[in-house]
Motif scaffolding. Structure first.
Motif, mmCIF file in Angstrom:
data_model
loop_
_atom_site.group_PDB
_atom_site.id
_atom_site.type_symbol
_atom_site.label_atom_id
_atom_site.label_comp_id
_atom_site.label_asym_id
_atom_site.label_seq_id
_atom_site.Cartn_x
_atom_site.Cartn_y
_atom_site.Cartn_z
ATOM 1 N N ARG C 219 17.978 24.871 32.069
ATOM 2 C CA ARG C 219 17.102 24.389 31.011
ATOM 3 C C ARG C 219 15.727 23.987 31.518
ATOM 4 N NH1 ARG C 219 13.862 22.941 28.117
ATOM 5 N NH2 ARG C 219 13.924 21.787 26.179
ATOM 6 N N TYR C 220 15.675 23.293 32.658
ATOM 7 C CA TYR C 220 14.400 22.757 33.123
ATOM 8 C C TYR C 220 13.809 23.580 34.262
ATOM 9 C CZ TYR C 220 15.536 19.174 29.818
ATOM 10 O OH TYR C 220 15.865 18.528 28.652
ATOM 11 N N PRO D 53 9.174 19.135 19.504
ATOM 12 C CA PRO D 53 9.285 19.330 20.960
ATOM 13 C C PRO D 53 7.921 19.283 21.652
ATOM 14 C CG PRO D 53 10.656 20.913 19.795
ATOM 15 C CD PRO D 53 9.806 20.222 18.758
ATOM 16 N N HIS D 123 12.422 14.165 19.004
ATOM 17 C CA HIS D 123 12.999 15.130 19.950
ATOM 18 C C HIS D 123 12.922 14.608 21.385
ATOM 19 C CE1 HIS D 123 14.222 19.223 21.293
ATOM 20 N NE2 HIS D 123 14.672 19.319 20.067
ATOM 21 N N ARG D 125 13.919 13.049 25.055
ATOM 22 C CA ARG D 125 14.980 13.399 26.000
ATOM 23 C C ARG D 125 15.759 12.147 26.381
ATOM 24 N NH1 ARG D 125 13.404 16.491 31.104
ATOM 25 N NH2 ARG D 125 15.621 16.065 31.327
ATOM 26 N N SER D 160 17.400 18.743 22.781
ATOM 27 C CA SER D 160 17.525 19.512 24.030
ATOM 28 C C SER D 160 18.930 19.421 24.626
ATOM 29 C CB SER D 160 16.496 19.077 25.093
ATOM 30 O OG SER D 160 15.187 19.205 24.610
ATOM 31 N N ASP D 162 20.351 16.955 25.539
ATOM 32 C CA ASP D 162 20.147 16.094 26.703
ATOM 33 C C ASP D 162 20.942 14.817 26.476
ATOM 34 O OD1 ASP D 162 18.875 15.933 29.191
ATOM 35 O OD2 ASP D 162 17.325 14.635 28.376
#
Lengths: 308, 308, 308, 308
Positions: C219-220, D53, D123, D125, D160, D162
């Motif tokens: 993802r990153y 995002p 959005h 993280r 994400s 996350d």
């Protein structure tokens, strides 16, 4: 790029609303039908950047510059031939430095009936510039193109589609008809600045309908031409087919030094041949699309923020 | 790489003109027809880098070096077989360190009728070197290849196509016939240095006609072999078909340690078989193409800067 | 990774020769034919890494760990089923931490007739470790696998194929039969250490025959599963077909948490079905290939450095 | 992200066990059959992120924001049409900032019979936030969605995907029915926290069944839409076909500003048409899947850690 030290999740509501509303899509400018009763408009464009994206980065290696030179030396003559064969007028966005390096090229565009539009001085990235510098370069670019071609440009495509917080106000100051750098719709629309209608037409672009994402090669980065050209043709064909079915605009952005290679011109020829099999298609310059859209669009709806 | 502290959009006109004109494409060197009346020339080349791109980066892990070793151990013998079966002479560009590690390999190229050209000492990047270092390594590389093979090389391909501001003047000093590292055309041309014709032929290359962009794998970067080989074959076939239709040159750059794998040699064989179905094709080394182009090209046009 | 402050193009000849010769391919270990008169050997392997590549990087987010958990929870049972259906014995390389987290999984491999080999403690990168640490972890990993499964492993695949300058000497100290981390050939060969034969067999791997390059998602970072599975199947089929035609070895490296998804197991099944249509194929573990190759290879040629 | 200065290969066994067991898959929640005797469930979802995002990263350039605006302006109306035509209820995960920017959009989802779920404030993280901040934002997001739509959300998809070490405990505190951010299975399962069953259902996601990996474009990173849409359709079709064959769940995650372009909606339409040719398929929201799975799953097996 933030206007405060706060993290974005700490922003106050006025802060995120202000960012989102800085430049925004207003009323749609899709006419009921295009000239001659056409149901679909096609706007093909070329960003004739050649050596300037490299120069813009201070990259002066002969190898990198030769890649751009290919665009002017080999690709442009072939592209002009193809457009002539298909009787397609196009819009060429040319950094002023390119027009100064090869004035005959800029004039050849105009002589063949194409449009020449603003594309920065040396393909600079607007979002990295102070406002005064951006304004001076944009004005100088317009003056240079006019001096070289004899025609004053009426539209701008920002280099790298890098549209700063100041680009729209500079564009309004200059009295331009349209911009072609944003992506909020497939069809033309009017730009709002801080929520106010500007009268500036947006002819929207998209990475999907750009040759660079699929084909760009950067030796010392990780960009490679991984997508096969015939698959890119499928994508662009699907974009056109849907635009035709909807009765909308199909807009395409190409670069001579990218699309102009032998194995890639194949797909440009096939795409134009595919389009040519459809009746009721109006192929026009971005300027023509903007003028017609502005003149024939429906009256604006009451301002609700929920346009369309 | 800039010659002044100014940002590129602040450069004076002489600055950007000087960069663009440092090394540039001059008159085209495409003859009316190739030897034997051929309408199309094919120049296949291999950069026999093996372990040197890793060593050049100070990368000495056995795993990385074994990837290069594959090129010499497995791929080269198969490639020589394929070229023999199709009667295709090729040009092999070999870093001097590779020629010293495996002199028998360099000699096998020459014995099979192929050309061996300069490709740096240890695949160094010229643009990172002082001029004196670049000159010394380039000269030493030529001497080494001559000592190993008995034949003095007449052409250079810069490692990684990394052509510095000094590469052309060193190449002229050495009296080389040609360079094959630049991309301003598909067909051969004469190089200009600061606007002056040099007599040095450029046999242009392109990432499109290179196996590395599609297939290279760098574990700790983001390069992956994402493009399917059969799609790469389509691209190269389209490049050849257009060269054939235009009556031009089809030039290809391969690497034994990349193309030489079982699933990839399939496409090399298919490409050569496809070419072989065409009459009037002249398969030749880069040296032969350069010599013939230089001898049979049209006389140069008056110098306008707008060649072709 | 360099042993001197000099830039690689300044290295003395002994320096670059020493690096290249540290670990190198020696005599080929391809027998005239495989057991039962088979003309082609197939060695399928799985690196059962599950959560360990994430843990190795200190990455403990539940989201990342769940991606690895999928391998153990969903993929392994399906893979064991597929192997049973095709009667294909395989080699599973398992970090010791995985064997401790799920001892029943390690035992299930052995009970189904598969091989379990060394794959590091927690998927550590050997090239970043001091020699003593690498040795201790490699020994501890072998001991752990033996304690869990009851079988002492005889082969190693270094995690991430990250083979350090010390890996081969540690492997020799441990008396292992083979390594499977290097890429200098398609077919088995004997490893040389500083030019000397070691008796250690290399069962070579390749990124081409690995699922991770095509399908890995970070993802990153910029890794994405860009290559369609059915194109990957074409590549692997071409690798097998050529191995079959040559009479060589087809080796494959898969990861349960990568290949084990519904849309990807399709291609594993199709590949095994394709292989099954060929007579005279010997599907075996890496251990069996190594033992047979070592026992039936031709006697070594005189040491010239130009093996094969 | 590590809880000690030690390198991961130096971690004690309790350390790596604690990380792996923090959040883990428990008993499967796949019922014997779905409502109406269906053998396969289909859960389509859209993350209606639009501008967030970009904002989350402090990225406020008008060009980037317009890309997100496209999702709300052009894509959402088309998507709602397609879902209506196929009578497919879907789940829309919407950052609270999006619901405040366009409350009519959030209400349109609910009015059309779709689910609206939590997807963060802007959005953000989660793994980068202190626990208190994550909790406050997650609660405020739920409250905002309820205020805007009149319906309290029962599920969360972390932005994400996350998922932090604290996400599960916050989700439990809030009494949510399900999460949809993890990847340890294809079919629904119960989440374990530190080894204990939580009663929270996981509706697992996968990058394979997400439009972003294949199509996302980041101009100043290396992400490009390299995979052709028709190949992505093949992948999703294979995922559905296997889910149908197994009698499992097919879950899909899309983004209006990514999938909602003309050439990409083609594949959404084709996928839904493909699914519609199969009898015994239950198309449902994530909430419905979670409720039904929880109510109809088999009783939990004895806790061995080796679930399934």
């Amino acid at each position: 790029m933030t206007d405060s030290p706060a993290e974005p999740w700490e922003w106050t509501e006025p802060t995120w609303r202000r960012h989102v509303h800085r430049v925004r899509a207003g009323r749609g400018l899709l006419p009921r039908q295009w000239p001659g009763g056409a149901r679909c408009a096609v706007a093909v464009s070329f960003d004739s950047d050649h050596e300037t994206p490299a120069l813009r980065d201070g990259e002066t290696r002969p190898g990198k510059l030769a890649q751009g030179e290919y665009g002017a030396r080999v690709a442009v003559p072939k592209i002009l031939d193809i457009l002539r064969q298909h009787a397609v007028p196009a819009s060429f966005y040319m950094p002023a430095v390119c027009a100064l390096l090869r004035p005959w090229e800029a004039r050849a565009y105009v002589e063949a009936g194409h449009e020449v539009g603003i594309h920065g001085w040396i393909h600079e990235r607007n979002a990295l510039l102070p406002e005064a510098t951006e304004r001076e370069l944009q004005l100088r670019s317009a003056d240079t193109l006019e001096q070289v071609t004899g025609v004053r440009p009426v539209g701008i495509r920002t280099p790298s589609w890098d549209f700063s917080d100041n680009t729209l106000s500079i564009t309004r100051e200059m009295g331009l008809l349209y911009d072609s750098s944003l992506m909020a719709d497939d069809d033309p629309y009017e730009l709002l600045e801080d929520g106010e209608p500007t009268g500036v037409v947006e002819i929207p672009v998209e990475w999907i309908r750009d040759d660079a994402p699929y084909f760009m090669m950067e030796r010392y980065a990780s960009l490679r031409p991984y997508t096969p050209p015939r698959e890119v043709l499928e994508i662009w064909r699907a974009e056109f087919d849907a635009a035709y079915a909807e009765g909308g605009l199909f807009q395409l952005t190409l670069h001579p030094h990218i699309i102009g290679h032998r194995s890639r011109l194949v797909i440009l020829r096939e795409l134009l041949a595919h389009i040519a099999t459809h009746p009721d298609v109006w192929c026009a310059t971005h300027q023509q699309i903007a003028e017609y859209g502005l003149a024939h669009a429906e009256p604006p709806p009451p301002a609700t923020g929920a346009s369309r």
